[in-house]
Write a protein that holds these residues in place. Structure first.
Motif, PDB file in Angstrom:
ATOM      1  N   MET A   1      12.173 -28.138 -82.275  1.00 55.92           N
ATOM      2  CA  MET A   1      12.553 -27.640 -83.606  1.00 55.92           C
ATOM      3  C   MET A   1      11.848 -26.305 -83.849  1.00 55.92           C
ATOM      4  O   MET A   1      10.621 -26.218 -83.789  1.00 55.92           O
ATOM      5  CB  MET A   1      12.149 -28.652 -84.679  1.00 55.92           C
ATOM      6  N   ILE A   2      12.620 -25.293 -84.091  1.00 57.75           N
ATOM      7  CA  ILE A   2      12.096 -23.947 -84.307  1.00 57.75           C
ATOM      8  C   ILE A   2      12.469 -23.506 -85.728  1.00 57.75           C
ATOM      9  O   ILE A   2      13.641 -23.504 -86.096  1.00 57.75           O
ATOM     10  CB  ILE A   2      12.665 -22.955 -83.275  1.00 57.75           C
ATOM     11  N   ALA A  16      13.113 -27.536 -74.945  1.00 56.16           N
ATOM     12  CA  ALA A  16      13.578 -28.415 -76.021  1.00 56.16           C
ATOM     13  C   ALA A  16      12.461 -29.374 -76.415  1.00 56.16           C
ATOM     14  O   ALA A  16      11.716 -29.870 -75.573  1.00 56.16           O
ATOM     15  CB  ALA A  16      14.796 -29.193 -75.544  1.00 56.16           C
ATOM     16  N   GLY A  17      12.328 -29.616 -77.701  1.00 59.39           N
ATOM     17  CA  GLY A  17      11.313 -30.524 -78.199  1.00 59.39           C
ATOM     18  C   GLY A  17      10.064 -29.839 -78.708  1.00 59.39           C
ATOM     19  O   GLY A  17       9.250 -30.468 -79.403  1.00 59.39           O
ATOM     20  N   VAL A  18       9.864 -28.569 -78.362  1.00 56.70           N
ATOM     21  CA  VAL A  18       8.713 -27.820 -78.878  1.00 56.70           C
ATOM     22  C   VAL A  18       8.910 -27.580 -80.377  1.00 56.70           C
ATOM     23  O   VAL A  18      10.013 -27.255 -80.830  1.00 56.70           O
ATOM     24  CB  VAL A  18       8.561 -26.490 -78.119  1.00 56.70           C
ATOM     25  N   LYS A  19       7.839 -27.717 -81.160  1.00 59.52           N
ATOM     26  CA  LYS A  19       7.899 -27.503 -82.606  1.00 59.52           C
ATOM     27  C   LYS A  19       7.198 -26.197 -82.947  1.00 59.52           C
ATOM     28  O   LYS A  19       6.013 -26.039 -82.661  1.00 59.52           O
ATOM     29  CB  LYS A  19       7.253 -28.661 -83.351  1.00 59.52           C
ATOM     30  N   ILE A  20       7.932 -25.285 -83.572  1.00 54.42           N
ATOM     31  CA  ILE A  20       7.403 -23.974 -83.913  1.00 54.42           C
ATOM     32  C   ILE A  20       7.573 -23.757 -85.408  1.00 54.42           C
ATOM     33  O   ILE A  20       8.690 -23.831 -85.934  1.00 54.42           O
ATOM     34  CB  ILE A  20       8.115 -22.865 -83.108  1.00 54.42           C
ATOM     35  N   GLU A  33       6.101 -25.249 -73.337  1.00 50.58           N
ATOM     36  CA  GLU A  33       6.786 -26.439 -72.843  1.00 50.58           C
ATOM     37  C   GLU A  33       6.015 -27.693 -73.222  1.00 50.58           C
ATOM     38  O   GLU A  33       4.910 -27.625 -73.768  1.00 50.58           O
ATOM     39  CB  GLU A  33       6.949 -26.360 -71.321  1.00 50.58           C
ATOM     40  N   GLY A  34       6.610 -28.843 -72.917  1.00 49.93           N
ATOM     41  CA  GLY A  34       5.948 -30.113 -73.185  1.00 49.93           C
ATOM     42  C   GLY A  34       5.983 -30.463 -74.660  1.00 49.93           C
ATOM     43  O   GLY A  34       6.873 -30.060 -75.405  1.00 49.93           O
ATOM     44  N   ASN A  35       4.971 -31.207 -75.078  1.00 53.80           N
ATOM     45  CA  ASN A  35       4.879 -31.678 -76.460  1.00 53.80           C
ATOM     46  C   ASN A  35       3.990 -30.741 -77.266  1.00 53.80           C
ATOM     47  O   ASN A  35       2.916 -31.130 -77.743  1.00 53.80           O
ATOM     48  CB  ASN A  35       4.329 -33.095 -76.481  1.00 53.80           C
ATOM     49  N   VAL A  36       4.433 -29.518 -77.421  1.00 51.67           N
ATOM     50  CA  VAL A  36       3.636 -28.478 -78.063  1.00 51.67           C
ATOM     51  C   VAL A  36       4.072 -28.300 -79.513  1.00 51.67           C
ATOM     52  O   VAL A  36       5.269 -28.294 -79.817  1.00 51.67           O
ATOM     53  CB  VAL A  36       3.758 -27.141 -77.291  1.00 51.67           C
ATOM     54  N   GLU A  37       3.095 -28.148 -80.410  1.00 53.74           N
ATOM     55  CA  GLU A  37       3.355 -27.791 -81.794  1.00 53.74           C
ATOM     56  C   GLU A  37       2.571 -26.518 -82.121  1.00 53.74           C
ATOM     57  O   GLU A  37       1.371 -26.440 -81.835  1.00 53.74           O
ATOM     58  CB  GLU A  37       2.908 -28.905 -82.742  1.00 53.74           C
TER      59      GLU A  37
END
Length: 262
Positions: A1-2, A16-20, A33-37
């Motif tokens: 989610m960006i 996909a799946g990174v939160k920005i 990448e990965g589970n990054v916020e």
């Protein structure tokens, strides 16, 4: 989610799946990448990699060629979902490497708020870095180290694994730390020896002059009078009843297991 207000260079790669968050800026040639916020207002300049289970708070500035949340250098690490957590208001210089934790440790490498890391700083797995810490060029911190608030680590200085650095301590450049350093003490050398107290870290406190005198007294008793630590700790317990700042000494001694520098 960006977030729609985020600005991301077209040649950066965002999985996909990174939160920005809102107003984040990510420059060219970055890989997230990965589970990054990534929290609101954070800037990543260019050519940096952020991966793993990494959470970056608000208003951080991350310079070029950093590696954050990468696989740690512990040979026992087997791909577990360990984490890196970075607070807010930090400035991270070029070529920094911050590694994720291990299940043998706490499982998380934790960076606090309003810290200043210059170029080529390394922070190993399972470290806990407090607030308002400054680490100068090429400062190196091995795994499982705890660095309390307002510590300064000079250029090309290094800290051995499992050490504890008390609040406001000053580690002078090109020093090697292999034992724990009490709050507000200054150290130097390879291996480090005490050289005085960190006068600058005491600036701005209420009762500043009184605090300076008392900490100098503790330093004298520990290093020039040869008193046992148990006796000094009893004095500290009395002091903290009137001066809450001395609670950081008790907090330090309660965690110290490697022994205090001499």
């Amino acid at each position: 989610m960006i977030h729609p207000s985020a600005v991301i260079a077209k040649n950066s790669i965002i999985e996909a799946g990174v939160k920005i968050g809102a107003n984040v800026q990510i420059g060219p040639f970055c890989v997230i990448e990965g589970n990054v916020e990534i929290g609101e207002g954070t800037i990543i300049v260019s050519h940096s990699v952020v991966n793993g289970h990494t959470r970056i708070g608000r208003d951080n500035y991350i310079d070029s060629f950093c590696s954050l949340g990468e696989v740690n250098q512990d040979l026992k690490y087997a791909g577990e979902a360990t984490r890196l957590e970075i607070g807010q208001g930090n400035r991270i210089g070029k070529y920094a490497t911050f590694h994720r934790g291990t299940v043998q440790g706490t499982g998380v490498t934790r960076i606090g708020d309003n810290n200043r890391f210059l170029e080529n700083v390394h922070i190993g797995h399972d470290c806990v870095i407090g607030n308002s810490v400054r680490i100068d060029h090429c400062g190196i911190i091995a795994g499982h180290v705890e660095v309390d608030d307002e510590v300064r680590l000079g250029a090309q200085a290094a800290i051995h694994q499992f050490c504890i650095i008390g609040r406001g301590a000053d580690i002078l450049p090109q020093s090697c730390v292999v034992q724990d350093i009490p709050p507000f003490f200054a150290v130097q050398g390879n291996r480090c020896k005490p050289v005085g107290i960190n006068e600058q870290a005491l600036s701005g406190y209420a009762d500043e002059q009184v605090l300076r005198s008392m900490i100098r007294m503790l330093y004298q008793r520990m290093y020039h009078c040869g008193e046992a630590l148990e006796v000094v700790r009893e004095e500290i317990a009395q002091l903290q009843k009137e001066y809450p700042l001395f609670e950081c000494f008790e907090h330090f001694f309660a965690r110290s297991v490697r022994g205090v520098i001499r």
